[in-house]
Enzyme design. Structure first.
Site, PDB file in Angstrom:
ATOM      1  N   CYS A   1       0.410  -0.994   0.193  1.00  0.00           N
ATOM      2  CA  CYS A   1      -0.065   0.023   0.239  1.00  0.00           C
ATOM      3  C   CYS A   1       0.873   1.162   0.275  1.00  0.00           C
ATOM      4  O   CYS A   1       0.424   2.943  -0.344  1.00  0.00           O
ATOM      5  CB  CYS A   1      -0.790  -0.156   1.522  1.00  0.00           C
ATOM      6  SG  CYS A   1      -2.074  -1.767   1.268  1.00  0.00           S
TER       7      CYS A   1
ATOM      8  N   HIS B   1      11.746   2.275   6.209  1.00  0.00           N
ATOM      9  CA  HIS B   1      11.660   0.877   6.162  1.00  0.00           C
ATOM     10  C   HIS B   1      11.721  -0.137   7.116  1.00  0.00           C
ATOM     11  O   HIS B   1      13.355  -0.430   8.026  1.00  0.00           O
ATOM     12  CB  HIS B   1      12.100   0.468   4.996  1.00  0.00           C
ATOM     13  CG  HIS B   1      12.230  -1.120   4.487  1.00  0.00           C
ATOM     14  ND1 HIS B   1      11.768  -2.143   4.661  1.00  0.00           N
ATOM     15  CD2 HIS B   1      12.270  -1.403   3.200  1.00  0.00           C
ATOM     16  CE1 HIS B   1      11.898  -3.283   3.710  1.00  0.00           C
ATOM     17  NE2 HIS B   1      11.318  -2.392   3.091  1.00  0.00           N
TER      18      HIS B   1
ATOM     19  N   HIS C   1      -3.887  20.044   6.355  1.00  0.00           N
ATOM     20  CA  HIS C   1      -3.985  18.861   5.683  1.00  0.00           C
ATOM     21  C   HIS C   1      -3.626  17.716   5.320  1.00  0.00           C
ATOM     22  O   HIS C   1      -2.133  17.610   5.546  1.00  0.00           O
ATOM     23  CB  HIS C   1      -5.179  18.659   4.555  1.00  0.00           C
ATOM     24  CG  HIS C   1      -4.902  20.325   4.005  1.00  0.00           C
ATOM     25  ND1 HIS C   1      -6.653  20.238   4.326  1.00  0.00           N
ATOM     26  CD2 HIS C   1      -5.124  21.312   3.301  1.00  0.00           C
ATOM     27  CE1 HIS C   1      -6.936  22.041   3.922  1.00  0.00           C
ATOM     28  NE2 HIS C   1      -6.045  22.577   3.517  1.00  0.00           N
TER      29      HIS C   1
ATOM     30  N   HIS D   1      -3.747   7.467   4.301  1.00  0.00           N
ATOM     31  CA  HIS D   1      -3.781   5.812   4.055  1.00  0.00           C
ATOM     32  C   HIS D   1      -5.910   5.733   4.933  1.00  0.00           C
ATOM     33  O   HIS D   1      -5.181   5.026   6.184  1.00  0.00           O
ATOM     34  CB  HIS D   1      -2.701   5.006   4.229  1.00  0.00           C
ATOM     35  CG  HIS D   1      -3.186   3.838   3.478  1.00  0.00           C
ATOM     36  ND1 HIS D   1      -3.430   3.687   2.341  1.00  0.00           N
ATOM     37  CD2 HIS D   1      -3.435   2.238   3.652  1.00  0.00           C
ATOM     38  CE1 HIS D   1      -3.894   1.735   2.171  1.00  0.00           C
ATOM     39  NE2 HIS D   1      -3.170   1.268   3.375  1.00  0.00           N
TER      40      HIS D   1
ATOM     41  N   HIS E   1     -15.744   5.191   2.914  1.00  0.00           N
ATOM     42  CA  HIS E   1     -16.697   4.270   3.460  1.00  0.00           C
ATOM     43  C   HIS E   1     -17.122   4.124   2.128  1.00  0.00           C
ATOM     44  O   HIS E   1     -17.292   3.597   1.134  1.00  0.00           O
ATOM     45  CB  HIS E   1     -17.497   5.501   4.130  1.00  0.00           C
ATOM     46  CG  HIS E   1     -18.931   5.227   3.371  1.00  0.00           C
ATOM     47  ND1 HIS E   1     -19.613   5.620   3.005  1.00  0.00           N
ATOM     48  CD2 HIS E   1     -19.321   4.655   4.714  1.00  0.00           C
ATOM     49  CE1 HIS E   1     -21.157   5.147   2.544  1.00  0.00           C
ATOM     50  NE2 HIS E   1     -21.237   4.497   3.893  1.00  0.00           N
TER      51      HIS E   1
ATOM     52  N   ASN F   1     -10.688  -0.028   0.741  1.00  0.00           N
ATOM     53  CA  ASN F   1      -9.147  -0.049   1.169  1.00  0.00           C
ATOM     54  C   ASN F   1      -8.535  -0.201  -0.542  1.00  0.00           C
ATOM     55  O   ASN F   1      -8.831  -0.920  -1.030  1.00  0.00           O
ATOM     56  CB  ASN F   1      -8.541  -0.623   1.773  1.00  0.00           C
ATOM     57  CG  ASN F   1      -6.681  -0.439   1.756  1.00  0.00           C
ATOM     58  OD1 ASN F   1      -5.490   0.070   1.219  1.00  0.00           O
ATOM     59  ND2 ASN F   1      -6.408  -1.295   2.258  1.00  0.00           N
TER      60      ASN F   1
END
Length: 460
Positions: A172, A251, A334, A338, A367, A371
């Protein structure tokens, strides 16, 4: 008196050092080549690919390998996920072929997304495919030969000298890794145009077994994608939307626990799927903390860093048990989070002390679109733009998480007022709804007779 002496001896040198580091960091980023976003196009599949909760329940019933407890577990995950009734799935699942997908199913799924978003990108930007210097494609769970970039280059008859890259297995967080790759290429190529194409192949990766750590991903992930046009040509700044200020990659792969918390694997019977372990929240928190530690000096104003250093030193020597916290709102307008799940959004919000308004774009994206893996953050950005939140001079912090385990973040400066309805155009007026509660909650109320063997997974 002793405290005052300690502060003079330790605090003032620390403040001076922090001041110098801040200056050095600012000079470094000013010296980096500019990276602007000219346009981005999120993918909206056709309506026949929509998956509401009732249909998801029917899909679960089709899996003959599930027992009663697994069935309850999946229904509970769907109903409590905050994923709405209009998200999209691949055609293999809509057609009832999830148990026997073929390679062409995955290829067609990706090509439908590629060509729809890229056609729109070229048309609306006025850029020709022949003008593109760099192409980066990231699809984590399906690597084909020919490569994705080769298919795109052939379809649009791009130049022979285009620099093409394919990224896989990044999960992702892949789209920000792709942006970082473009940024680094820009440092050695002047006045270039680049396209990042980011998505995930759902069709060939549906899990048909009954391992609880693997069936959960069937409930969380949905179809989507985004194509992004970038440049380092300052002459095009007036046409751009956003300018990259900094990008941080963390990482945690050296940790065995973090490394294995989410990965593609086979179950004991050889059925392929995507494993999510109970240690995922811990790995995400560790990666997020490390990322923020490096991000803060580059993203926050000096006054906030000085305040934090002074309070940290004071609390350390007074030993009152208090801890100083950075206020990221002093440097960020803002937060583009994710939408990996309700627990992930809540966890980040708690760490950064965000308001419901700050979290709204991520919650509404989860919503409406679910994802969609690496492309999710661009749907969140699209919501902000459609709601006309993004004004010239605003700063947007984008945060993503991915397998490995990785946390990547970047800061964007808004170049001009943004108000394109984009992929949200036909529904943004309906958001936020009065409630995010699933309409089938009453029908499936019996699922909340909890099975202790599923505890720890349900919130993800």
């Amino acid at each position: 008196m002793e405290l005052l002496i300690m502060m003079i001896l330790y605090l003032f040198p620390l403040l001076f050092l922090l001041f110098l580091l801040s200056k050095i960091a600012n000079q470094y980023w000013r010296g980096q080549c500019s990276c602007y976003i000219l346009r981005y196009e999120c993918f909206k599949p056709s309506d026949e690919r929509k998956m509401n909760s009732e249909f998801c329940g029917e899909i679960i019933k089709r899996n003959k390998n599930l027992g009663h407890q697994e069935y309850k577990f999946l229904l509970r995950a769907i109903v409590s996920s905050s994923i709405g009734e209009e998200t999209y799935g691949p055609r293999t699942i809509i057609d009832g072929r999830e148990d026997c997908p073929c390679l062409m199913d995955g290829i067609q799924e990706m090509e439908e997304f590629f060509y729809k978003t890229l056609d729109n990108l070229f048309e609306k930007s006025g850029i020709s495919p022949l003008d593109v210097d760099v192409l980066v494609v990231n699809v984590s769970m399906l690597a084909s030969v020919l490569s994705w970039s080769s298919r795109i280059i052939n379809h649009y008859k791009m130049r022979n000298d285009i620099k093409a890259f394919n990224l896989s297995g990044m999960g992702c967080s892949a789209s920000l890794i792709s942006i970082d790759l473009v940024r680094r290429i820009f440092n050695s190529r002047k006045n270039s145009l680049a396209i990042v194409v980011t998505s995930e192949s759902i069709a060939p990766n549906w899990y048909s077994g009954n391992d609880k750590s693997m069936i959960l991903s069937n409930c969380l992930f949905r179809s989507g994608g985004c194509s992004i046009l970038l440049t380092n040509n300052k002459a095009l700044k007036g046409q751009s939307l956003l300018k990259l200020k900094c990008l941080i990659r963390t990482h945690m792969g050296s940790s065995d626990e973090a490394h294995s918390c989410c990965m593609q694997k086979e179950d004991d019977l050889g059925r392929k799927g995507f494993h999510l372990s109970k240690s995922l929240p811990k790995a995400a928190n560790q990666a997020f903390t490390e990322n923020l530690r490096e991000l803060a000096p580059k993203a926050l104003p000096l006054r906030e860093l000085l305040r934090y250093t002074a309070l940290s030193t004071f609390f350390h020597y007074t030993k009152g048990g208090f801890k100083a916290k950075l206020n990221f709102k002093t440097g960020v307008d803002h937060f583009c989070l994710h939408p990996g799940g309700t627990a992930m959004i809540d966890g980040v919000a708690k760490s950064l002390e965000l308001s419901e308004s700050d979290m709204e774009p991520a919650r509404m994206t989860l919503h409406r679109f679910g994802n969609t893996s690496a492309s999710s953050v661009w749907y969140v950005l699209g919501y902000m733009e459609a709601k006309k939140r993004l004004k010239k001079g605003d700063r947007v912090l984008m945060i993503s998480f991915g397998a490995g385990f990785k946390c990547n973040s970047c800061m964007w400066d808004v170049v001009r007022d943004l108000e394109d309805g984009n992929v949200w155009e036909d529904c943004v007026s309906l958001y936020p709804p009065k409630t995010l509660a699933n309409p089938f909650m009453e029908k499936y109320g019996w699922i909340y007779q909890e099975d202790p063997t599923t505890r720890g997974w349900s919130s993800w």
